[in-house]
Write a protein that holds these residues in place. Structure first.
Motif, PDB file in Angstrom:
ATOM      1  N   ALA A  81       0.825  -1.206   0.000  1.00 40.15           N
ATOM      2  CA  ALA A  81       0.000   0.000   0.000  1.00 40.15           C
ATOM      3  C   ALA A  81       0.862   1.260   0.000  1.00 40.15           C
ATOM      4  O   ALA A  81       0.577   2.227  -0.728  1.00 40.15           O
ATOM      5  CB  ALA A  81      -0.936  -0.003   1.208  1.00 40.15           C
ATOM      6  N   ASN A  82       1.914   1.249   0.790  1.00 35.21           N
ATOM      7  CA  ASN A  82       2.787   2.417   0.851  1.00 35.21           C
ATOM      8  C   ASN A  82       3.577   2.608  -0.441  1.00 35.21           C
ATOM      9  O   ASN A  82       3.808   3.745  -0.865  1.00 35.21           O
ATOM     10  CB  ASN A  82       3.744   2.310   2.038  1.00 35.21           C
ATOM     11  N   PHE A  83       3.958   1.519  -1.070  1.00 34.24           N
ATOM     12  CA  PHE A  83       4.674   1.649  -2.337  1.00 34.24           C
ATOM     13  C   PHE A  83       3.762   2.256  -3.406  1.00 34.24           C
ATOM     14  O   PHE A  83       4.166   3.160  -4.145  1.00 34.24           O
ATOM     15  CB  PHE A  83       5.208   0.305  -2.812  1.00 34.24           C
ATOM     16  N   GLU A  84       2.527   1.782  -3.486  1.00 31.38           N
ATOM     17  CA  GLU A  84       1.584   2.326  -4.452  1.00 31.38           C
ATOM     18  C   GLU A  84       1.324   3.806  -4.184  1.00 31.38           C
ATOM     19  O   GLU A  84       1.248   4.616  -5.122  1.00 31.38           O
ATOM     20  CB  GLU A  84       0.274   1.539  -4.398  1.00 31.38           C
ATOM     21  N   LEU A  85       1.182   4.158  -2.901  1.00 29.83           N
ATOM     22  CA  LEU A  85       0.971   5.556  -2.542  1.00 29.83           C
ATOM     23  C   LEU A  85       2.196   6.386  -2.901  1.00 29.83           C
ATOM     24  O   LEU A  85       2.070   7.494  -3.453  1.00 29.83           O
ATOM     25  CB  LEU A  85       0.680   5.670  -1.043  1.00 29.83           C
ATOM     26  N   GLY A  86       3.369   5.871  -2.596  1.00 28.73           N
ATOM     27  CA  GLY A  86       4.599   6.591  -2.903  1.00 28.73           C
ATOM     28  C   GLY A  86       4.767   6.852  -4.388  1.00 28.73           C
ATOM     29  O   GLY A  86       5.107   7.973  -4.797  1.00 28.73           O
ATOM     30  N   VAL A  87       4.509   5.842  -5.205  1.00 25.89           N
ATOM     31  CA  VAL A  87       4.600   6.011  -6.659  1.00 25.89           C
ATOM     32  C   VAL A  87       3.615   7.072  -7.130  1.00 25.89           C
ATOM     33  O   VAL A  87       3.947   7.944  -7.944  1.00 25.89           O
ATOM     34  CB  VAL A  87       4.343   4.673  -7.385  1.00 25.89           C
ATOM     35  N   SER A  88       2.402   7.025  -6.604  1.00 28.10           N
ATOM     36  CA  SER A  88       1.383   8.002  -6.985  1.00 28.10           C
ATOM     37  C   SER A  88       1.817   9.417  -6.629  1.00 28.10           C
ATOM     38  O   SER A  88       1.651  10.355  -7.419  1.00 28.10           O
ATOM     39  CB  SER A  88       0.063   7.671  -6.296  1.00 28.10           C
ATOM     40  N   GLN A 111      10.666  -1.185   5.121  1.00 28.83           N
ATOM     41  CA  GLN A 111       9.537  -0.748   5.948  1.00 28.83           C
ATOM     42  C   GLN A 111       9.790   0.632   6.567  1.00 28.83           C
ATOM     43  O   GLN A 111       9.448   0.893   7.716  1.00 28.83           O
ATOM     44  CB  GLN A 111       9.224  -1.791   7.028  1.00 28.83           C
ATOM     45  N   GLN A 112      10.378   1.489   5.768  1.00 30.69           N
ATOM     46  CA  GLN A 112      10.590   2.880   6.153  1.00 30.69           C
ATOM     47  C   GLN A 112       9.611   3.749   5.351  1.00 30.69           C
ATOM     48  O   GLN A 112       9.784   3.933   4.150  1.00 30.69           O
ATOM     49  CB  GLN A 112      12.036   3.308   5.858  1.00 30.69           C
ATOM     50  N   PHE A 113       8.590   4.259   6.028  1.00 33.43           N
ATOM     51  CA  PHE A 113       7.506   4.939   5.324  1.00 33.43           C
ATOM     52  C   PHE A 113       7.431   6.442   5.589  1.00 33.43           C
ATOM     53  O   PHE A 113       6.490   7.102   5.145  1.00 33.43           O
ATOM     54  CB  PHE A 113       6.164   4.301   5.694  1.00 33.43           C
ATOM     55  N   ASP A 114       8.389   6.996   6.302  1.00 34.61           N
ATOM     56  CA  ASP A 114       8.322   8.407   6.700  1.00 34.61           C
ATOM     57  C   ASP A 114       8.300   9.344   5.494  1.00 34.61           C
ATOM     58  O   ASP A 114       7.528  10.312   5.456  1.00 34.61           O
ATOM     59  CB  ASP A 114       9.498   8.763   7.610  1.00 34.61           C
ATOM     60  N   ASP A 115       9.154   9.104   4.513  1.00 36.81           N
ATOM     61  CA  ASP A 115       9.207   9.974   3.334  1.00 36.81           C
ATOM     62  C   ASP A 115       7.897   9.919   2.550  1.00 36.81           C
ATOM     63  O   ASP A 115       7.436  10.941   2.018  1.00 36.81           O
ATOM     64  CB  ASP A 115      10.368   9.572   2.424  1.00 36.81           C
ATOM     65  N   ILE A 116       7.313   8.751   2.483  1.00 34.97           N
ATOM     66  CA  ILE A 116       6.049   8.595   1.759  1.00 34.97           C
ATOM     67  C   ILE A 116       4.934   9.347   2.478  1.00 34.97           C
ATOM     68  O   ILE A 116       4.122  10.044   1.846  1.00 34.97           O
ATOM     69  CB  ILE A 116       5.689   7.100   1.619  1.00 34.97           C
ATOM     70  N   LYS A 117       4.900   9.243   3.805  1.00 33.45           N
ATOM     71  CA  LYS A 117       3.905   9.978   4.580  1.00 33.45           C
ATOM     72  C   LYS A 117       4.088  11.486   4.418  1.00 33.45           C
ATOM     73  O   LYS A 117       3.118  12.238   4.348  1.00 33.45           O
ATOM     74  CB  LYS A 117       4.006   9.588   6.057  1.00 33.45           C
ATOM     75  N   ALA A 118       5.351  11.929   4.356  1.00 37.05           N
ATOM     76  CA  ALA A 118       5.632  13.355   4.182  1.00 37.05           C
ATOM     77  C   ALA A 118       5.141  13.843   2.818  1.00 37.05           C
ATOM     78  O   ALA A 118       4.556  14.932   2.706  1.00 37.05           O
ATOM     79  CB  ALA A 118       7.132  13.617   4.330  1.00 37.05           C
ATOM     80  N   MET A 119       5.373  13.049   1.769  1.00 39.95           N
ATOM     81  CA  MET A 119       4.895  13.411   0.434  1.00 39.95           C
ATOM     82  C   MET A 119       3.376  13.490   0.405  1.00 39.95           C
ATOM     83  O   MET A 119       2.801  14.402  -0.205  1.00 39.95           O
ATOM     84  CB  MET A 119       5.385  12.386  -0.604  1.00 39.95           C
ATOM     85  N   TYR A 120       2.742  12.543   1.075  1.00 39.35           N
ATOM     86  CA  TYR A 120       1.277  12.511   1.099  1.00 39.35           C
ATOM     87  C   TYR A 120       0.725  13.713   1.859  1.00 39.35           C
ATOM     88  O   TYR A 120      -0.250  14.340   1.415  1.00 39.35           O
ATOM     89  CB  TYR A 120       0.798  11.213   1.740  1.00 39.35           C
ATOM     90  N   SER A 121       1.345  14.067   2.983  1.00 43.18           N
ATOM     91  CA  SER A 121       0.906  15.230   3.763  1.00 43.18           C
ATOM     92  C   SER A 121       1.056  16.507   2.946  1.00 43.18           C
ATOM     93  O   SER A 121       0.182  17.388   2.970  1.00 43.18           O
ATOM     94  CB  SER A 121       1.704  15.340   5.062  1.00 43.18           C
ATOM     95  N   LYS A 122       2.159  16.624   2.210  1.00 43.13           N
ATOM     96  CA  LYS A 122       2.395  17.787   1.367  1.00 43.13           C
ATOM     97  C   LYS A 122       1.348  17.871   0.262  1.00 43.13           C
ATOM     98  O   LYS A 122       0.845  18.957  -0.061  1.00 43.13           O
ATOM     99  CB  LYS A 122       3.798  17.703   0.762  1.00 43.13           C
TER     100      LYS A 122
END
Length: 210
Positions: free
Chosen positions: A31-38, A124-135
């Protein structure tokens, strides 16, 4: 198109016995990989320009979401992927779907980010992905506020305060025009000679008396 030179191709290879790079061992990683790519695709300036200008037609925004799915599917279908592979994939999609030939090599940093995103999800490091999503969420909220503000300030649909302001401004203009007319009329009256019944011009003294 100029040749690409990279010191590190960022090559990803599926670990045995896996035949493809995806899926990950856990749903959270997937799920996080798909979100990160998006998020990476949505942050790609060149593609954003193409979407905003509808280079891909009325469905340009939908095509951008589709590109994210295409990239993820490549990880589901391939045992090995590197930066050049993703770069060529994105160039081909942009040419086919947006009639755009990528000459700024912006696909390279996008591909690098996608490779890094995979590695982070693998660890399993998702901090950067969460930051991109928050932005991205903050930007969406900002855009919504701008749309609302434009509707409120639409000259075709003025609010009460705008009406009042316009009325006050109109009154000021009228008063200014009225004062100017009065001044001109008074000046003209002073300049016009006064003639008596016998046809003689009456000359006023400096004190205003006859």
């Amino acid at each position: 198109m100029s040749e690409i030179f990279l010191d590190d191709l960022g090559t990803l290879i599926a670990e045995p016995p896996n035949k493809t790079l995806l899926p990950f061992p856990t749903d959270q990683q997937d799920a996080n990989f798909e979100l990160g790519v998006s998020m990476i695709i949505h942050g790609w300036y060149t593609l954003t320009t193409a979407v905003d200008n509808l280079w891909g037609g009325p469905q340009s925004a939908e095509k951008r979401d589709w590109i994210s799915g295409v990239v993820v599917d490549e990880f589901l279908n391939n045992q090995e992927i590197d930066i050049i592979y993703i770069h060529e994939l994105l160039c081909g999609v942009m040419e086919d779907e947006f009639d755009t030939v990528i000459e700024d090599q912006s696909t390279i940093p996008v591909a690098q980010k996608i490779i890094n995103c995979y590695k982070q999800c693998q660890d399993q490091q998702f901090d950067d992905i969460k930051a991109m999503y928050s932005k991205w969420l903050a930007k969406q909220q900002q855009n919504t506020q701008k749309i609302v503000a434009n509707i409120v300030n639409d000259p075709l649909n003025p609010d009460v305060s705008d009406d009042d302001e316009d009325e006050n401004e109109g009154d000021d203009d009228v008063e200014m025009d009225y004062d100017t007319v009065e001044l001109v009329q008074e000046t003209r009256r002073k300049q016009e000679p006064v003639v008596d019944e016998d046809g003689f011009t009456i000359v006023s003294n400096k004190k205003g008396g006859r």
